[in-house]
Structures are given as C-alpha cells and as structure tokens.
Design a protein around this motif. Structure first.
Motif, PDB file in Angstrom:
ATOM      1  N   ASN A   8       0.860  -1.175   0.000  1.00  9.41           N
ATOM      2  CA  ASN A   8       0.000   0.000   0.000  1.00  9.41           C
ATOM      3  C   ASN A   8       0.899   1.229   0.000  1.00  9.41           C
ATOM      4  O   ASN A   8       1.605   1.484   0.971  1.00  9.41           O
ATOM      5  CB  ASN A   8      -0.890  -0.035   1.249  1.00  9.41           C
ATOM      6  CG  ASN A   8      -1.857   1.109   1.315  1.00  9.41           C
ATOM      7  OD1 ASN A   8      -2.101   1.802   0.344  1.00  9.41           O
ATOM      8  ND2 ASN A   8      -2.420   1.306   2.489  1.00  9.41           N
ATOM      9  N   PHE A  10       0.926   5.312  -0.431  1.00 12.09           N
ATOM     10  CA  PHE A  10       0.135   6.542  -0.478  1.00 12.09           C
ATOM     11  C   PHE A  10       0.784   7.483  -1.479  1.00 12.09           C
ATOM     12  O   PHE A  10       1.981   7.772  -1.394  1.00 12.09           O
ATOM     13  CB  PHE A  10       0.088   7.200   0.907  1.00 12.09           C
ATOM     14  CG  PHE A  10      -0.818   6.488   1.869  1.00 12.09           C
ATOM     15  CD1 PHE A  10      -2.052   7.009   2.178  1.00 12.09           C
ATOM     16  CD2 PHE A  10      -0.437   5.294   2.450  1.00 12.09           C
ATOM     17  CE1 PHE A  10      -2.905   6.348   3.066  1.00 12.09           C
ATOM     18  CE2 PHE A  10      -1.267   4.626   3.330  1.00 12.09           C
ATOM     19  CZ  PHE A  10      -2.501   5.159   3.634  1.00 12.09           C
ATOM     20  N   ARG A  11       0.020   7.940  -2.457  1.00 11.37           N
ATOM     21  CA  ARG A  11       0.521   8.902  -3.438  1.00 11.37           C
ATOM     22  C   ARG A  11       0.463  10.313  -2.862  1.00 11.37           C
ATOM     23  O   ARG A  11       1.331  11.129  -3.105  1.00 11.37           O
ATOM     24  CB  ARG A  11      -0.279   8.817  -4.720  1.00 11.37           C
ATOM     25  CG  ARG A  11      -0.100   7.485  -5.422  1.00 11.37           C
ATOM     26  CD  ARG A  11      -0.788   7.492  -6.775  1.00 11.37           C
ATOM     27  NE  ARG A  11      -0.535   6.262  -7.463  1.00 11.37           N
ATOM     28  CZ  ARG A  11       0.557   6.006  -8.171  1.00 11.37           C
ATOM     29  NH1 ARG A  11       1.495   6.911  -8.262  1.00 11.37           N
ATOM     30  NH2 ARG A  11       0.699   4.863  -8.790  1.00 11.37           N
ATOM     31  N   SER A  12      -0.592  10.586  -2.100  1.00  8.66           N
ATOM     32  CA  SER A  12      -0.712  11.873  -1.422  1.00  8.66           C
ATOM     33  C   SER A  12      -1.662  11.714  -0.244  1.00  8.66           C
ATOM     34  O   SER A  12      -2.546  10.862  -0.252  1.00  8.66           O
ATOM     35  CB  SER A  12      -1.231  12.958  -2.371  1.00  8.66           C
ATOM     36  OG  SER A  12      -2.553  12.681  -2.768  1.00  8.66           O
ATOM     37  N   LYS A  14      -4.261  13.944   1.941  1.00  5.06           N
ATOM     38  CA  LYS A  14      -4.992  15.208   1.889  1.00  5.06           C
ATOM     39  C   LYS A  14      -5.535  15.627   3.250  1.00  5.06           C
ATOM     40  O   LYS A  14      -5.785  16.799   3.481  1.00  5.06           O
ATOM     41  CB  LYS A  14      -6.148  15.091   0.900  1.00  5.06           C
ATOM     42  CG  LYS A  14      -5.710  14.733  -0.505  1.00  5.06           C
ATOM     43  CD  LYS A  14      -6.905  14.428  -1.377  1.00  5.06           C
ATOM     44  CE  LYS A  14      -6.450  13.879  -2.710  1.00  5.06           C
ATOM     45  NZ  LYS A  14      -7.550  13.376  -3.509  1.00  5.06           N
ATOM     46  N   GLU A  53       6.443   8.755   0.278  1.00  4.33           N
ATOM     47  CA  GLU A  53       5.210   8.915   1.035  1.00  4.33           C
ATOM     48  C   GLU A  53       4.952   7.612   1.771  1.00  4.33           C
ATOM     49  O   GLU A  53       5.576   6.590   1.488  1.00  4.33           O
ATOM     50  CB  GLU A  53       4.064   9.254   0.071  1.00  4.33           C
ATOM     51  CG  GLU A  53       2.808   9.751   0.743  1.00  4.33           C
ATOM     52  CD  GLU A  53       3.014  10.950   1.641  1.00  4.33           C
ATOM     53  OE1 GLU A  53       3.136  10.758   2.877  1.00  4.33           O
ATOM     54  OE2 GLU A  53       3.059  12.078   1.135  1.00  4.33           O
ATOM     55  N   ASP A  84     -11.941  10.442   1.250  1.00  7.67           N
ATOM     56  CA  ASP A  84     -11.094  11.103   0.257  1.00  7.67           C
ATOM     57  C   ASP A  84      -9.846  11.708   0.904  1.00  7.67           C
ATOM     58  O   ASP A  84      -9.228  12.610   0.347  1.00  7.67           O
ATOM     59  CB  ASP A  84     -11.886  12.177  -0.483  1.00  7.67           C
ATOM     60  CG  ASP A  84     -12.343  13.302   0.453  1.00  7.67           C
ATOM     61  OD1 ASP A  84     -12.221  13.160   1.690  1.00  7.67           O
ATOM     62  OD2 ASP A  84     -12.839  14.326  -0.056  1.00  7.67           O
ATOM     63  N   ALA A  86      -6.917  10.487   1.292  1.00  7.57           N
ATOM     64  CA  ALA A  86      -5.635  10.112   0.702  1.00  7.57           C
ATOM     65  C   ALA A  86      -5.860   9.474  -0.659  1.00  7.57           C
ATOM     66  O   ALA A  86      -6.918   8.908  -0.920  1.00  7.57           O
ATOM     67  CB  ALA A  86      -4.889   9.145   1.607  1.00  7.57           C
ATOM     68  N   GLU A  87      -4.839   9.582  -1.489  1.00  8.62           N
ATOM     69  CA  GLU A  87      -4.808   8.870  -2.764  1.00  8.62           C
ATOM     70  C   GLU A  87      -3.773   7.774  -2.621  1.00  8.62           C
ATOM     71  O   GLU A  87      -2.641   8.044  -2.191  1.00  8.62           O
ATOM     72  CB  GLU A  87      -4.423   9.817  -3.892  1.00  8.62           C
ATOM     73  CG  GLU A  87      -4.384   9.140  -5.236  1.00  8.62           C
ATOM     74  CD  GLU A  87      -3.926  10.073  -6.336  1.00  8.62           C
ATOM     75  OE1 GLU A  87      -3.580   9.553  -7.408  1.00  8.62           O
ATOM     76  OE2 GLU A  87      -3.883  11.296  -6.132  1.00  8.62           O
ATOM     77  N   ARG A  88      -4.153   6.527  -2.957  1.00 10.78           N
ATOM     78  CA  ARG A  88      -3.281   5.386  -2.700  1.00 10.78           C
ATOM     79  C   ARG A  88      -3.157   4.483  -3.913  1.00 10.78           C
ATOM     80  O   ARG A  88      -3.983   4.512  -4.814  1.00 10.78           O
ATOM     81  CB  ARG A  88      -3.826   4.541  -1.541  1.00 10.78           C
ATOM     82  CG  ARG A  88      -4.081   5.338  -0.304  1.00 10.78           C
ATOM     83  CD  ARG A  88      -4.727   4.580   0.829  1.00 10.78           C
ATOM     84  NE  ARG A  88      -5.803   3.706   0.424  1.00 10.78           N
ATOM     85  CZ  ARG A  88      -6.000   2.480   0.915  1.00 10.78           C
ATOM     86  NH1 ARG A  88      -5.198   2.001   1.838  1.00 10.78           N
ATOM     87  NH2 ARG A  88      -6.991   1.743   0.505  1.00 10.78           N
ATOM     88  N   ASP A  89      -2.139   3.646  -3.858  1.00 13.14           N
ATOM     89  CA  ASP A  89      -1.924   2.583  -4.844  1.00 13.14           C
ATOM     90  C   ASP A  89      -1.745   1.322  -4.024  1.00 13.14           C
ATOM     91  O   ASP A  89      -0.768   1.180  -3.291  1.00 13.14           O
ATOM     92  CB  ASP A  89      -0.663   2.892  -5.649  1.00 13.14           C
ATOM     93  CG  ASP A  89      -0.316   1.828  -6.658  1.00 13.14           C
ATOM     94  OD1 ASP A  89      -0.928   0.747  -6.662  1.00 13.14           O
ATOM     95  OD2 ASP A  89       0.624   2.059  -7.442  1.00 13.14           O
TER      96      ASP A  89
END
Length: 97
Positions: A8, A10-12, A14, A53, A84, A86-89
């Motif tokens: 996992n 995290f790209r950003s 928020k 990150e 919303d 965080a943006e994750r991969d």
C-alpha cells in the motif's frame, strides 16, 4: 500455497485526521485477518518514479487471505473513514516460491 504481500503506497495525503482514523481501524482489521506488518512508514529512499510517502507492506498466508482482508467489513469501515483523505496505490502480489 504461496504467501502474499499487500503493498500500500500513499501517493498523497490530503487529510491527516482521516488518515489517523483509518490507521486506527485498518491495523486491527489487517491483524484480525491474519496479516503481519513487515514494514510501514516513509521510504528511506525512492528512485526512478518512486514517491517518498507512507508505504505499508503486510504479509498474508495467501492471495485469498489478503483479498478477504480487503473485503472484510472491518477494513471496509476503515476505508469509509479514510474517504477522500488520501490517494493510494494498493497491490496484492503472490510471493515467489
């Protein structure tokens, strides 16, 4: 059956408050589903297209176990709390035998 790894990244982030609430729920949900945290936090270094990150690596007994953890009501509640924030991969991969 080969072990599986939940990665996992995290790209950003928020909303730190939403992230903290997610972590509070997600950790116990992963452990209850048989997950073993191997690493988590900020990468020591990132190369090429890497993002410095928050990253988490969790080991499961199988891909099925990792997917079941993701689908579990406890983890789904953690995702609702993160919303919303965080943006994750997130990836689940099977270990090499």
């Amino acid at each position: 059956m080969a072990k599986a790894y939940w990665i996992n990244t995290f790209r950003s982030i928020k909303d730190e408050e939403k992230l903290a609430a997610y972590v509070e729920l997600a950790g116990p949900a992963m452990r209850a589903a048989g997950g073993r945290f191997l690493a988590r936090g900020l990468p020591a270094r990132a190369f090429e297209s890497g993002i410095v990150e928050r990253t988490t690596l969790i080991e499961f007994d199988s891909v099925d176990a990792a997917v079941a953890a993701y689908d579990s009501p406890a983890y789904q509640q953690a995702l609702r709390v993160l919303d919303d924030g965080a943006e994750r991969d997130l990836r689940i991969i099977e270990a090499v035998s």
